[in-house]
Design an enzyme around this catalytic site. Structure first.
Site, PDB file in Angstrom:
ATOM      1  N   HIS A 205       0.625  -1.462  -0.534  1.00  0.00           N
ATOM      2  CA  HIS A 205      -0.166   0.373   0.134  1.00  0.00           C
ATOM      3  C   HIS A 205       0.885   1.237   0.125  1.00  0.00           C
ATOM      4  CE1 HIS A 205       0.771  -0.490   4.130  1.00  0.00           C
ATOM      5  NE2 HIS A 205       0.803   0.864   4.481  1.00  0.00           N
TER       6      HIS A 205
HETATM    7  N1  UDP Z   1      -4.082  -5.302   9.525  1.00  0.00           N
HETATM    8  C1  UDP Z   1      -5.397  -5.153   9.007  1.00  0.00           C
HETATM    9  N2  UDP Z   1      -6.179  -5.870   8.092  1.00  0.00           N
HETATM   10  C2  UDP Z   1      -5.382  -6.059   6.700  1.00  0.00           C
HETATM   11  C3  UDP Z   1      -3.989  -5.740   6.658  1.00  0.00           C
HETATM   12  C4  UDP Z   1      -3.213  -5.863   7.668  1.00  0.00           C
HETATM   13  O1  UDP Z   1      -5.598  -5.436  10.733  1.00  0.00           O
HETATM   14  O2  UDP Z   1      -6.200  -6.854   5.620  1.00  0.00           O
HETATM   15  C5  UDP Z   1      -3.212  -4.748  10.364  1.00  0.00           C
HETATM   16  C6  UDP Z   1      -1.653  -5.713  10.043  1.00  0.00           C
HETATM   17  O3  UDP Z   1      -1.727  -6.290  11.127  1.00  0.00           O
HETATM   18  C7  UDP Z   1      -1.189  -4.562  11.185  1.00  0.00           C
HETATM   19  C8  UDP Z   1      -1.605  -3.080  10.901  1.00  0.00           C
HETATM   20  O4  UDP Z   1      -2.606  -3.372   9.754  1.00  0.00           O
HETATM   21  O5  UDP Z   1      -0.894  -4.982  12.341  1.00  0.00           O
HETATM   22  C9  UDP Z   1      -0.471  -2.451   9.240  1.00  0.00           C
HETATM   23  O6  UDP Z   1      -1.260  -1.658   8.845  1.00  0.00           O
HETATM   24  P1  UDP Z   1      -0.453  -0.866   7.816  1.00  0.00           P
HETATM   25  O7  UDP Z   1       0.313  -1.924   7.020  1.00  0.00           O
HETATM   26  O8  UDP Z   1      -1.900  -0.444   6.925  1.00  0.00           O
HETATM   27  O9  UDP Z   1       0.099   0.309   7.916  1.00  0.00           O
HETATM   28  P2  UDP Z   1       1.914   0.395   8.562  1.00  0.00           P
HETATM   29  O10 UDP Z   1       2.297  -0.838   9.570  1.00  0.00           O
HETATM   30  O11 UDP Z   1       2.526   0.265   6.860  1.00  0.00           O
HETATM   31  O12 UDP Z   1       1.351   1.528   8.889  1.00  0.00           O
END
Ligand code: UDP
Length: 365
Positions: A205
């Site tokens: 993403h």
């Molecule tokens: N996550 C979730 N459902 C999904 C994809 C991700 O619950 O379909 C959770 C994942 O396990 C983690 C968090 O969302 O706890 C991460 O979010 P994201 O990847 O959007 O953000 P980043 O960590 O890259 O800022």
């Protein structure tokens, strides 16, 4: 009157970092309120998490604008009113999203001390909007709660007074530990006819990947190649879906037999998918940490990570967009020849309690 702590959340990864706060702050003698800025607002990216975690925000802002700057302006004005009215003893801001920085700036202007949760992470990549949010937030925070040792080194190098800095562990892992039974109870493997340890879980993403047509074409070829190693399940972030449509690639993705595309998943289902995956391929920040905790192989399609403890001692590897290199890793993983990794210190489910104890010493003492 017990001192009031206010925590600001705005996006999916924020919600997942604060699930134990109500309990531990009450136990430590505080009142605690949660404000949702509304940066992520729909059911899949926000509502499902509040429901699953039984976490009703005390206040919600209405964001009128959609651009990052407009949203930050809305958040600044909305929070100023609430901060002046409620007069918190401290404002807590988790993570590195625009809501984090907007909340920190507002607290700073209102003269309220800031506690930054997940402080000190650095990718050294100024092309990432999150890197600016992290640095700016850290430099106006009174208390800096660090998840891993690299955070201590980074903050020291930036001349942050070290008496403000506390290595407490990872509140995302607190959530995983706290909800383990609910995760195990998820029916997601049956729902998608997935066999444990055979499938690839994938997410993408980041703007650096999904906003670039060439990168998305390369990703399409990579996915095709990966389906020869195992079935792929890919919950699609709204930004990624939008870009696939813009680039005219969605039909091709939907046409691949061994690729299952889903909407973004709720927390319990997604964590169960991580726990039983053969490998996770991602560009997410938080997922690198969750796979490390689970000792599940993770290949991160990025040139850098702000979370180096997921590389060592963790189970994560940074990989370039190079099909032969990634195929080699997948073969190693399939044959059980990939590193197992170890869990970093203090990723034990008790980080929120450590934060509460620091706050108690500082504010109640
Ligand atoms: N996550 C979730 N459902 C999904 C994809 C991700 O619950 O379909 C959770 C994942 O396990 C983690 C968090 O969302 O706890 C991460 O979010 P994201 O990847 O959007 O953000 P980043 O960590 O890259 O800022």
């Amino acid at each position: 009157m017990r001192p009031l702590l206010i925590t600001i959340v705005g996006t999916r990864p924020n919600f997942i970092k604060v699930t134990q706060f109500n309990r531990v702050f009450e136990e430590a003698g505080f009142r605690h309120e949660l404000i949702h800025t509304g940066q992520h607002y729909d059911l899949n990216m926000a509502g499902v998490f509040f429901r699953q975690f039984d976490l009703e925000p005390d206040h919600r802002l209405e964001l009128k604008h959609t651009s990052p700057t407009g949203q930050m302006a809305d958040i600044l004005l909305g929070l100023e009113t609430l901060f002046l009215e409620h007069k918190p003893a401290m404002v807590l801001v988790p993570g590195d999203v625009n809501s984090t920085l907007a909340a920190a700036l507002t607290a700073n202007k209102c003269g309220i001390p800031i506690g930054h949760i997940e402080s000190g992470l650095r990718s050294e990549d100024k092309g990432m909007p999150e890197e600016h949010n992290r640095i700016l937030t850290d430099h106006i925070s009174e208390l800096l709660f660090v998840t891993e040792k690299s955070g201590l080194t980074n903050l020291e190098r930036e001349n942050i007074p070290m008496d403000r800095v506390h290595l407490v562990g990872n509140t995302m892992i607190d959530t995983l530990v706290g909800f383990e039974e609910r995760i195990d109870a998820s029916s997601v493997l049956n729902d998608h006819a997935l066999t444990p340890s055979t499938y690839i879980l994938m997410t993408m993403h980041r703007p650096a990947t999904v906003d670039d047509r060439d990168a998305m074409v390369k990703l399409t070829a990579l996915i095709r190649e990966m389906t020869s190693v195992g079935r792929i399940i890919f919950p699609i972030h709204p930004r990624t879906r939008k870009q696939l449509q813009t680039f005219g690639l969605l039909d091709e993705w939907e046409g691949m037999d061994a690729l299952t595309l889903t909407e973004p998943m709720g927390y319990f289902a997604f964590q169960k998918l991580i726990k039983h995956a053969m490998v996770v391929v991602t560009d997410s920040g938080g997922i690198q940490e969750e796979t490390t905790f689970r000792q599940v192989p993770c290949l991160t399609l990025r040139p850098n990570t702000e979370r180096p403890s997921t590389l060592d001692p963790g189970s994560n590897t940074l990989v370039p967009f190079d099909i032969p290199i990634i195929s080699d890793y997948l073969q190693q993983i399939r044959k059980g020849q990939y590193k197992k990794g170890a869990v970093p210190p203090l990723w034990d489910g008790r980080a929120s309690e450590r934060i509460a104890s620091v706050l108690r010493n500082r504010l109640v003492g």
